[in-house]
Design a protein around this motif. Structure first.
Motif, short mmCIF file in Angstrom:
data_model
loop_
_atom_site.label_atom_id
_atom_site.label_comp_id
_atom_site.label_asym_id
_atom_site.label_seq_id
_atom_site.Cartn_x
_atom_site.Cartn_y
_atom_site.Cartn_z
N SER A 118 0.81 -1.22 0.00
CA SER A 118 0.00 0.00 0.00
C SER A 118 0.84 1.27 0.00
CB SER A 118 -0.92 0.03 1.23
OG SER A 118 -1.83 -1.02 1.18
N SER A 120 2.40 2.63 2.46
CA SER A 120 1.86 3.40 3.59
C SER A 120 2.73 3.24 4.83
CB SER A 120 0.43 2.93 3.90
OG SER A 120 -0.40 3.07 2.80
N LYS A 122 3.23 5.24 7.22
CA LYS A 122 2.59 5.77 8.43
C LYS A 122 1.59 4.77 9.01
CE LYS A 122 3.20 10.13 6.23
NZ LYS A 122 2.63 10.60 5.00
N ILE A 123 0.80 4.15 8.16
CA ILE A 123 -0.14 3.13 8.65
C ILE A 123 0.65 1.92 9.14
CG2 ILE A 123 -2.02 1.58 8.01
CD1 ILE A 123 -2.92 3.74 6.00
N ASP A 183 2.55 8.88 -2.03
CA ASP A 183 2.38 8.04 -0.85
C ASP A 183 0.98 8.25 -0.29
OD1 ASP A 183 4.98 7.33 -1.19
OD2 ASP A 183 5.73 8.31 0.61
N LYS A 184 0.53 7.30 0.49
CA LYS A 184 -0.75 7.44 1.17
C LYS A 184 -0.63 8.57 2.19
CE LYS A 184 -2.39 3.87 -0.93
NZ LYS A 184 -2.98 4.03 -2.18
#
Length: 186
Positions: A118, A120, A122-123, A183-184
């Motif tokens: 993903s 991601s 941060k997630i 990026d997400k």
């Protein structure tokens, strides 16, 4: 009793399944989301600003295979403890340890698809913080349930230490690449 189906307590009773399952699932998780396995992620990871102390790429497959094998064998020892528990308290501790094992394994297997698949970081950081906390609790609980011939929690110590290091790396990637285009945004 546990909300988990009986299969989650039966699988780790067999040492080959106990070790092979996390090793195999870990390899699958890594392969599915590897930057090399898909054109959509190729170059994304390599273009990120890296935090200090990133090990060579070749270290990850070896380290993770050993860590997955250790956690799998620790789950086997917890399952053996459950089989031989002589008191309701000992049974409860073994059940709790196995529940934590499966919870941390699920969080672990989600990390690569979140971070790489993903894109991601941060997630993935939220995931790895929860993973590290769950694995640390699991390691502490393992010290109470099986002590001979190998204390099961000693099999979890390298894993928790590596997760601490991996959390640092994930945080570094998230912070150093906070506003990257594409990026997400979470």
């Amino acid at each position: 009793m546990s909300p988990l189906p009986d299969i989650f307590f039966a699988l780790p009773r067999n040492p080959i399944l106990a070790v092979g399952l996390p090793v195999g699932l870990g390899m699958l998780s890594g392969l599915v989301s590897s930057p090399r396995s898909s054109n959509k992620t190729t170059g994304w990871y390599e273009s990120m600003v890296s935090p200090p102390g990133v090990p060579p790429k070749a270290a990850f497959p070896t380290v993770w295979t050993l860590l997955y094998a250790g956690m799998g064998y620790a789950s086997h020892l917890a399952a053996k403890s459950l089989q031989s528990a002589g008191t309701p308290q000992a049974t409860g501790k073994a059940i709790n340890a196995l529940e934590l094992y499966w919870a941390q394994l699920a969080l672990n297997l989600l990390w690569s698809p979140i971070f790489f698949g993903s894109k991601s970081p941060k997630i993935a950081l939220v995931n790895i913080v929860a993973l590290t906390a769950t694995a640390a609790k699991w390691a502490l609980d393992m010290s109470d349930i099986y002590t001979t011939p190998i204390s099961a929690n000693w099999l979890t110590v390298p894993y928790v230490a590596w997760l601490g290091y991996a959390t640092y790396l994930n945080a570094g990637y998230a912070l150093l690449n906070w506003q990257r285009p594409g990026d997400k945004r979470i």
